[in-house]
Design a protein around this motif. Structure first.
Motif, PDB file in Angstrom:
ATOM      1  N   LEU A   1     -68.017 -69.062  88.911  1.00 12.79           N
ATOM      2  CA  LEU A   1     -69.304 -69.708  88.648  1.00 12.79           C
ATOM      3  C   LEU A   1     -70.304 -69.561  89.790  1.00 12.79           C
ATOM      4  CD1 LEU A   1     -68.292 -72.991  86.805  1.00 12.79           C
ATOM      5  CD2 LEU A   1     -69.106 -70.837  85.854  1.00 12.79           C
ATOM      6  N   GLY A   2     -69.990 -68.739  90.769  1.00 14.90           N
ATOM      7  CA  GLY A   2     -70.922 -68.522  91.863  1.00 14.90           C
ATOM      8  C   GLY A   2     -72.010 -67.529  91.478  1.00 14.90           C
TER       9      GLY A   2
ATOM     10  N   VAL B   1     -66.021 -67.896  97.863  1.00  9.55           N
ATOM     11  CA  VAL B   1     -65.944 -67.333  96.519  1.00  9.55           C
ATOM     12  C   VAL B   1     -64.799 -67.994  95.741  1.00  9.55           C
ATOM     13  CG1 VAL B   1     -65.447 -65.232  95.195  1.00  9.55           C
ATOM     14  CG2 VAL B   1     -67.024 -65.141  97.135  1.00  9.55           C
ATOM     15  N   ALA B   2     -63.657 -68.156  96.400  1.00  8.33           N
ATOM     16  CA  ALA B   2     -62.492 -68.740  95.730  1.00  8.33           C
ATOM     17  C   ALA B   2     -62.751 -70.176  95.280  1.00  8.33           C
ATOM     18  CB  ALA B   2     -61.275 -68.685  96.654  1.00  8.33           C
ATOM     19  N   GLU B   3     -63.637 -70.874  95.976  1.00  9.57           N
ATOM     20  CA  GLU B   3     -63.950 -72.260  95.609  1.00  9.57           C
ATOM     21  C   GLU B   3     -64.660 -72.349  94.259  1.00  9.57           C
ATOM     22  OE1 GLU B   3     -63.037 -75.058  97.327  1.00  9.57           O
ATOM     23  OE2 GLU B   3     -61.907 -73.638  98.566  1.00  9.57           O
ATOM     24  N   LEU B   4     -65.297 -71.255  93.856  1.00 12.22           N
ATOM     25  CA  LEU B   4     -66.029 -71.269  92.596  1.00 12.22           C
ATOM     26  C   LEU B   4     -65.348 -70.438  91.511  1.00 12.22           C
ATOM     27  CD1 LEU B   4     -69.711 -71.271  93.884  1.00 12.22           C
ATOM     28  CD2 LEU B   4     -68.346 -73.183  93.041  1.00 12.22           C
TER      29      LEU B   4
ATOM     30  N   SER C   1     -70.018 -65.675  86.045  1.00 13.49           N
ATOM     31  CA  SER C   1     -69.391 -65.835  84.731  1.00 13.49           C
ATOM     32  C   SER C   1     -68.322 -64.795  84.422  1.00 13.49           C
ATOM     33  CB  SER C   1     -70.443 -65.850  83.608  1.00 13.49           C
ATOM     34  OG  SER C   1     -71.348 -66.915  83.812  1.00 13.49           O
ATOM     35  N   THR C   2     -67.809 -64.101  85.451  1.00  9.99           N
ATOM     36  CA  THR C   2     -66.687 -63.200  85.238  1.00  9.99           C
ATOM     37  C   THR C   2     -65.463 -64.040  84.906  1.00  9.99           C
ATOM     38  OG1 THR C   2     -67.554 -61.552  86.780  1.00  9.99           O
ATOM     39  CG2 THR C   2     -65.195 -61.457  86.309  1.00  9.99           C
ATOM     40  N   VAL C   3     -64.768 -63.678  83.831  1.00 12.63           N
ATOM     41  CA  VAL C   3     -63.579 -64.406  83.400  1.00 12.63           C
ATOM     42  C   VAL C   3     -62.342 -63.599  83.781  1.00 12.63           C
ATOM     43  CG1 VAL C   3     -62.315 -65.303  81.397  1.00 12.63           C
ATOM     44  CG2 VAL C   3     -64.807 -65.531  81.508  1.00 12.63           C
ATOM     45  N   PHE C   4     -61.346 -64.286  84.323  1.00 13.61           N
ATOM     46  CA  PHE C   4     -60.069 -63.685  84.700  1.00 13.61           C
ATOM     47  C   PHE C   4     -59.011 -64.268  83.769  1.00 13.61           C
ATOM     48  CE2 PHE C   4     -62.664 -64.138  88.535  1.00 13.61           C
ATOM     49  CZ  PHE C   4     -62.838 -62.804  88.865  1.00 13.61           C
TER      50      PHE C   4
ATOM     51  N   ILE D   1     -56.296 -63.400  89.203  1.00 16.15           N
ATOM     52  CA  ILE D   1     -57.388 -62.734  89.915  1.00 16.15           C
ATOM     53  C   ILE D   1     -56.913 -61.350  90.331  1.00 16.15           C
ATOM     54  CG2 ILE D   1     -58.910 -62.856  91.920  1.00 16.15           C
ATOM     55  CD1 ILE D   1     -58.443 -65.951  91.757  1.00 16.15           C
ATOM     56  N   PRO D   2     -57.659 -60.286  89.996  1.00 13.88           N
ATOM     57  CA  PRO D   2     -57.238 -58.927  90.349  1.00 13.88           C
ATOM     58  C   PRO D   2     -57.084 -58.764  91.865  1.00 13.88           C
ATOM     59  CG  PRO D   2     -59.089 -58.873  88.827  1.00 13.88           C
ATOM     60  CD  PRO D   2     -58.929 -60.292  89.270  1.00 13.88           C
TER      61      PRO D   2
END
Length: 94
Positions: free
Chosen positions: A25-26, A58-61, A37-40, A44-45
């Protein structure tokens, strides 16, 4: 493709639990490194590991999809942790 799995979701070695879908959501990151809005769906790759190490915010969002509404509300309210992280990723925070 390799994925970073949530090790807490492993029921046993033979039958790992399905990781719940997560969403970033960042803000869009420069150079198309990660888009809002990238969905995993399968974790996470692993190609994102260098980015997550370079910019831990980044990981926080990256949150479970089921929390999207609550986190989106907190991102726009000054004083919340999510707002602060979002602003730092935009380059506007401390």
């Amino acid at each position: 493709m390799n994925f970073i799995k949530n090790k807490d979701n492993l029921q046993n070695e033979q039958e790992p639990a399905q990781d719940p879908p997560q969403i970033y959501l960042g803000p869009n990151l420069r150079g198309g490194r990660l888009l809002q809005s990238t969905v995993f769906r399968e974790g996470i790759p692993t190609y994102l590991l260098p980015l997550l190490e370079e910019q831990p915010d980044v990981a926080e969002l990256i949150i479970p999809l089921e929390e999207i509404t609550a986190v989106q509300e907190r991102i726009v309210h000054a004083g919340t942790a999510e707002y602060a992280v979002y602003q730092r990723l935009l380059g506007k925070g401390n």
